[in-house]
Design an enzyme around this catalytic site. Sequence first.
Site, short mmCIF file in Angstrom:
data_model
loop_
_atom_site.label_atom_id
_atom_site.label_comp_id
_atom_site.label_asym_id
_atom_site.label_seq_id
_atom_site.Cartn_x
_atom_site.Cartn_y
_atom_site.Cartn_z
N CYS A 190 9.62 1.95 3.88
CA CYS A 190 10.43 0.88 3.48
C CYS A 190 12.28 1.14 3.93
O CYS A 190 12.47 0.59 4.45
CB CYS A 190 10.15 -0.31 3.17
SG CYS A 190 11.50 0.30 0.92
N SER B 254 5.70 -6.77 3.43
CA SER B 254 6.28 -7.53 4.19
C SER B 254 6.27 -8.28 4.94
O SER B 254 6.74 -9.39 3.33
CB SER B 254 5.06 -7.45 5.91
OG SER B 254 3.91 -7.84 5.21
N GLU C 246 9.94 -4.16 12.96
CA GLU C 246 8.92 -2.81 11.90
C GLU C 246 7.87 -2.79 12.33
O GLU C 246 6.69 -3.59 12.63
CB GLU C 246 9.11 -3.44 10.53
CG GLU C 246 8.61 -2.29 9.48
CD GLU C 246 8.06 -2.63 8.50
OE1 GLU C 246 7.49 -3.67 8.18
OE2 GLU C 246 9.00 -2.08 7.01
N LYS D 287 -0.87 -7.40 -8.98
CA LYS D 287 -2.40 -7.14 -8.24
C LYS D 287 -2.08 -6.09 -7.61
O LYS D 287 -1.04 -6.32 -6.67
CB LYS D 287 -1.88 -8.45 -7.21
CG LYS D 287 -3.02 -9.25 -7.06
CD LYS D 287 -4.21 -7.79 -5.13
CE LYS D 287 -3.11 -8.49 -4.33
NZ LYS D 287 -3.24 -7.60 -3.50
N GLU E 34 -5.05 -3.33 -1.78
CA GLU E 34 -6.37 -3.29 -2.05
C GLU E 34 -6.64 -2.46 -0.82
O GLU E 34 -8.29 -2.07 -1.68
CB GLU E 34 -7.21 -4.80 -1.21
CG GLU E 34 -7.11 -5.00 0.37
CD GLU E 34 -5.70 -5.74 0.03
OE1 GLU E 34 -4.59 -5.60 -1.10
OE2 GLU E 34 -5.56 -6.84 1.02
N ARG E 35 -5.80 -1.64 -0.62
CA ARG E 35 -6.15 -0.73 0.25
C ARG E 35 -5.91 0.60 -0.37
O ARG E 35 -6.75 1.65 0.58
CB ARG E 35 -5.58 -0.68 1.72
CG ARG E 35 -5.29 -1.49 2.44
CD ARG E 35 -4.64 -1.23 3.70
NE ARG E 35 -4.03 -2.34 3.59
CZ ARG E 35 -2.29 -2.12 5.02
NH1 ARG E 35 -2.18 -1.99 5.75
NH2 ARG E 35 -1.33 -3.22 4.38
N PHE F 22 1.07 -1.44 0.28
CA PHE F 22 -0.32 -0.36 -0.10
C PHE F 22 0.82 1.41 0.34
O PHE F 22 0.48 2.66 -0.15
CB PHE F 22 -1.24 0.12 1.20
CG PHE F 22 -0.17 0.49 2.19
CD1 PHE F 22 0.25 1.90 2.83
CD2 PHE F 22 0.48 -0.54 3.36
CE1 PHE F 22 0.19 2.81 4.46
CE2 PHE F 22 0.77 -0.25 4.20
CZ PHE F 22 0.83 1.36 4.37
#
Length: 499
Positions: free
Chosen positions: A281, A226, A383, A173, A176-177, A149
């Site tokens: 990240c 992640s 994290e 893909k 979805e957020r 996201f």
Amino acid sequence: MRTITHFIDGARVSDESGRRQDVFDPCLGRPQAQVILGDAGVVDRAVASAKVAQKAWAAVNPQRRARVMFQFKRLIEENMAELAALLASEHGKVISDAVGDIQRGLDVVEFACGVPHLLKGEYTDGAGPGIDVYSMRQPLGVVAGITPFNFPAMIPLWMLAPAIACGNAFILKPSERDPSVPVRLAELLIEAGLPAGVLNVVHGDKTVVDAILDHRDIKAVSFVGSSDIAQYVYGRGAANGKRMQCMGGAKNHGVIMPDADLDQAVSDILGAAYGSAGERCMALPVVVPVGEATAEALRARLIPAIEALRVGVSSDAEAHYGPVVSAAHKARIEDYIQMGVDEGAELVIDGRGFQLQGHEEGYFLAPTLFDHVTPNMKTYEEEIFGPVLQIVRVATSQEAIEMVSRHQYGNGVAIFTRNGAAAREFAAEIEVGMVGINVPIPVPVSYHSFGGWKRSGFGDLNQYGMDGVRFYTRTKVVTSRWPNDGGVVDQSFVIPTMN
Ligand code: NAD
């Protein structure tokens, strides 16, 4: 409410039977759209379209493919304001940061414009009598990318630009957020001249990811997200014989040497730790001052600077950062802050309980600062991915190098110093994939490659740059013989040599 649909064969396609998920406005804490969650059938449909399109696309000469990338670059630039606003509305980052997200992806589109040069193979004239050898890079076919996201434009562009320029068809893909920008990018690529089916966008969750990983006609999968999921995706895709590259989580350190320019370092750390609400990240959520005097001087400068930071809505041009992405993520960050307190770290500035007037339901967190964090703490090891900065004090630079190298993640690291020899030794020794020397966020430019070590990256080829070209192509080597006389050549039954 708006519905965000898949994009297959050059058009938005609705799947009324599909499951749906709310897409939120993080500034308001309210749903603003719904995204359709696909299944294996949708992946089948996307792959079928991509397979047909890819054959013709691979036959288009590289210069013409590059021209589509040039047009795509122009269209992204022309639509920058609209894309940035759309991105910010679903992610929550401030507009200037959303522009940065798109711009860093655009850099990779520019790199992909050079694809004719990048695809040139090697040639040896006269490797033996009448024998020439040449190598070429060929596309893999249908490939896929699964993205997180936090960079809904940059990371899809890292993947799809080189993949498509190299002659592949790509199935994206996205998260979805915040799924809207990837669909807009797909539309712009069609407008740029990309044939329908070369890029398909399929929305969904684990169901779609698993369908991609198990699909026999998808040859390679690039993943960013992640670490636990990266490792899972890597394992399942590789077990199915696919080429895989899976980038994972991070916990990046900034080592502050006693001779560092502290004012500059503090300014750099603020942006790197709290920019984008820490949801990068390559954020810098840990600072490691070397020596007590450095630690005290750093802390004294950090506190007022952090207190002066402005948290605001995405459209607030004065805001340094906006809300985090979801209510669940906000709660998770707050849990980590409590865990830090329980573990015995000193909570110097507590960002919990912050409310923005008029946006009381938004997912805002004020900046948090911990001091006296130690390497055995879970809040150090894991994290957090929020606006939380931790100070870990060490006595020597060697202690810093060993501590950073021991950490489970190895994405990025920075050292702040005026000493070239110390910086050089640090860069050589540290077990981290991307190193900054007085550069807080050392994301490599588009013609180098991006990738972390240890649990930050699974697979051996990194994102974009020449590694991107290598990932999305396979090399074929042709050895050819054209005898002068055209007669029969004596064939030996031993392995041929070049004598
Ligand atoms: P995430 O792992 O939750 O999601 C990433 C992708 O995996 C999404 O497309 C999601 O739909 C899919 N997914 C989620 N759960 C899944 C499951 N159980 N099985 C299969 N697929 C699943 O990551 P996120 O929260 O969207 O992004 C933040 C994370 O990404 C952070 O850990 C951050 O460090 C990392 N990240 C890494 C890099 C890098 O280059 N190393 C870059 C950006 C973000």
